[in-house]
Write a protein that holds these residues in place. Structure first.
Motif, short mmCIF file in Angstrom:
data_model
loop_
_atom_site.label_atom_id
_atom_site.label_comp_id
_atom_site.label_asym_id
_atom_site.label_seq_id
_atom_site.Cartn_x
_atom_site.Cartn_y
_atom_site.Cartn_z
N ASP A 251 5.10 -12.75 -22.77
CA ASP A 251 5.95 -12.84 -23.15
C ASP A 251 5.25 -12.21 -24.07
N GLU A 255 6.92 -8.18 -26.18
CA GLU A 255 7.57 -8.67 -27.57
C GLU A 255 6.43 -7.70 -28.65
N PHE A 430 24.29 -18.67 -26.69
CA PHE A 430 22.59 -18.27 -26.76
C PHE A 430 22.33 -20.28 -26.98
N VAL A 433 19.78 -21.99 -25.03
CA VAL A 433 17.97 -20.67 -25.05
C VAL A 433 18.31 -20.46 -26.56
N ASP A 436 13.96 -21.60 -26.32
CA ASP A 436 13.08 -20.94 -26.31
C ASP A 436 11.92 -19.72 -27.09
N ARG A 437 11.36 -19.28 -25.94
CA ARG A 437 10.73 -18.20 -26.87
C ARG A 437 10.82 -16.55 -26.87
N THR A 439 13.60 -15.68 -27.32
CA THR A 439 15.34 -15.25 -27.39
C THR A 439 15.94 -15.53 -28.74
N ARG A 440 16.71 -14.44 -29.05
CA ARG A 440 17.55 -14.15 -30.18
C ARG A 440 18.75 -14.15 -30.20
N ASP A 442 21.01 -11.98 -31.08
CA ASP A 442 21.11 -10.34 -31.73
C ASP A 442 22.60 -10.11 -31.87
N GLY A 465 11.51 -14.52 -33.11
CA GLY A 465 11.53 -14.62 -31.65
C GLY A 465 11.39 -16.16 -31.29
#
Lengths: 502, 94
Positions: A251, A255, A430, A433, A436-437, A439-440, A442, A465
């Motif tokens: 991940d 990223e 959203f 989650v 969670d790592r 995740t945004r 956005d 995130g």
């Protein structure tokens, strides 16, 4: 270090057993059990031999008594008897009170010893006559003629032969039993250790393909089955941790790729505009933003891995930090001050409220007024991370002039940190989650009307995130929970509940 | 209003009021020169150590935070804005 340690541990393990330690478990079991069996068998042979020797001796004595008895009986009633020689192969001698040998079937060499036997008291003894041993019974019947001596003898060579034969037989049998025992214990040890070998082969296979394989747990409820179960649990945990780390690395690299690609493009463009000072300055400014984002990402990754690392250490028995309610309250306020510094640029206000625990027997309301303050399994650094990450997210999400409210209170055995904003909230999709790592939300963050160009916040696609992932990690490490919801009136409410230390 | 510099605590009418470290520093600064004006550069210098990364807007915000707390606890002091010069801590009814 190994070099210095090795000889010492060798010395400690030394001693007479040391060569045995080098052998396989199977060999050690076989040798050990066979040695014990050898001692037992040897003792048995010795005991049996001793028993046989005494049985044979008493039998001989009975026979000798029987040989001598008729003569003794005759002599006790008759002063001048007419003695007939004994039966075949019986060695008997009768000596008169005057020392004359009245009757003798003894060989000459035994007869020579008869003189001395006249003075020995009645009973059994062993005499040696020119190399041969004889067991003799001496009786002294008395009649009117005086004290006679009746001697019955048997060559104890026959006795010795019987005992020797028996000893040989016993020894051979013992050896055979020992051999059979050794073979049996080797076979048994091999059989008993077969699951271990199977487990070893499985583990060997496992080191090649560690994803799926599990050690076989036998049907028996034995030590090996429980060892396999324990090892499987360990493997599962390790595999989980490895999988988590692998996922994290994958991940993280994913990223990192995006901002790096952006940065590369920005630098490419800058090199094209090398002669235009103003354009160059703009490119540099944009590149700075990318670098800032990268370094934020790196910092957050580091923070997250540190939390997970300390969690692992605590599982291994390290002491968890404990902090009092009011110290955490002070940290909340200090963190609020830090958030306000960023917030003031967007004209966002950050208010806070501390609701101290109801003091038990304390000096009235007020922070620290109670005698016993609740404590929580979190350090001030963790609390600072909670406040700055959640409130920092809110600052980024809020439009100009928005408001954030931070509250830290103690209710029903829990410390509750609640951070509410009056911003646009997040999409419902959203919420599951959110922690969670990488995740945004956005869509929610970028689709808000009129992103502020002066701060540059709108130009960046969210944060690393990782902010809420760090929040959850900190909360869970403290034994607490993290949750968030959209407030019906608008805005987002993030709640962290930390259990008190009992 | 009493300010305990040692414990960094503020009480209004005997009741402890939770203030952040920066709020405390600002109120103490204004209280030291109560009745006279303290200008923005002085505040930025004393409270924020003259940091370059501070938005000037922050002073105004903190004055507002303090005012909220003072009125919420019905304090007998208030912070007055002196247009173009700075801020002043006044004793109410004086």
């Amino acid at each position: 270090v190994n070099g210095a340690d090795a000889p010492r541990s060798d010395r400690r393990r030394g001693g007479p057993i040391r060569p045995l330690r080098l052998l396989s478990l199977r060999a050690r079991i076989t040798i050990g059990s066979t040695a014990i069996a050898a001692i037992v068998i040897l003792l048995l042979v010795l005991v049996m031999r001793f028993q046989v020797v005494s049985v044979v001796a008493s039998a001989t004595r009975t026979l000798l008594d029987a040989d001598a008895d008729p003569y003794v009986a005759t002599l006790e009633v008759d002063g001048d008897p007419d003695l007939s020689p004994p039966g075949n192969a019986q060695l008997v001698a009768v000596v008169s009170p005057s020392g004359e040998i009245v009757l003798s079937t003894m060989p000459d060499r035994v007869e020579q010893a008869l003189g001395s036997l006249r003075s020995t008291p009645a009973g059994t003894s062993i005499i040696t006559a020119s190399g041969s041993e004889y067991r003799v019974v001496v009786e002294h019947p008395v009649n009117e003629a005086g004290r006679w001596t009746v001697v019955a003898a048997r060559n104890s060579q026959a006795e010795a032969i019987v005992v020797d034969d028996l000893t040989t037989t016993l020894s051979l049998t013992g050896l055979a039993i020992l051999l059979a025992f050794g073979v049996a214990s080797w076979v048994l040890a091999t059989t008993a250790l077969r699951p271990v070998n199977r487990m070893r082969r499985e583990a060997e296979r496992l080191s090649v393909a560690p994803e799926r394989a599990e050690l076989p747990v036998g049907p028996a409820q034995d030590e090996l089955a429980s060892l396999a179960t324990t090892l499987n649990a360990f493997l599962a945990r390790t595999r989980q941790a490895t999988e988590r780390e692998r996922q994290m690395v994958s991940d993280a690299s994913h990223e990192l790729r995006t901002p790096l690609a952006i940065l590369t493009t920005q630098l490419d463009l800058a090199s094209l505009d090398g002669n235009d000072a103003a354009a160059l300055a703009a490119h540099i400014e944009r590149a700075k933003h990318s670098v800032a984002r990268l370094s934020r990402l790196a910092n957050d990754l580091l923070a997250l891995s540190r939390i997970e690392e300390s969690e692992r250490r605590e599982q291994d028995g390290d002491r968890r930090p404990e902090t009092a309610w009011s110290d955490l309250g002070d940290e909340v306020m200090a963190a609020v001050d830090r958030v306000r510094l960023i917030a003031s640029a967007k004209d966002v206000t950050v208010d806070f409220d501390l609701e101290p625990p109801v003091a038990v027997g304390g000096s009235g309301p007020g922070i620290g007024g109670g005698t016993v303050e609740p404590r929580y399994r979190i350090d001030t650094g963790g609390m600072a991370q909670l406040v700055t990450n959640i409130a920092g997210n809110a600052v980024a999400a809020l439009p100009r002039g928005g408001g954030i409210f931070v509250s830290w209170r103690s209710t029903g055995g829990e410390g509750v940190l609640q951070i509410t904003d009056d911003g646009p909230g997040v999409p419902e999709s959203f919420i599951p989650v959110a922690f969670d790592r990488f995740t945004r939300p956005d869509e929610a963050r970028t689709s808000r009307p009129n992103p502020d160009p002066s701060t540059g916040a709108g130009a960046l696609p969210g944060g690393s995130g990782l902010g809420l992932a760090i929040v959850r990690a900190v909360a869970e490490r403290a034994g607490g929970t993290a949750s968030l919801r959209n407030v019906p009136a608008g805005g987002l409410e993030v709640t962290i509940s930390l259990p008190e230390v009992r | 209003v009493s300010i305990d510099s040692e414990a960094r605590r503020i009480s209004i009418k005997g009741q402890r009021v939770a203030v952040s470290p920066t709020e405390f520093a600002l109120l103490r600064l204004l209280a030291r020169s109560a009745g006279s004006v303290v200008d923005r550069p002085k505040i930025l210098e004393e409270v924020w150590d003259g940091s370059q990364h501070v938005d000037p807007n922050v002073v105004e915000q903190y004055i507002s935070y303090l005012r909220k707390k003072l009125t919420a606890h019905e304090a007998t002091v208030a912070i007055a804005t002196v247009r173009g010069r700075g801020y002043r801590l006044d004793l109410l009814g004086a």
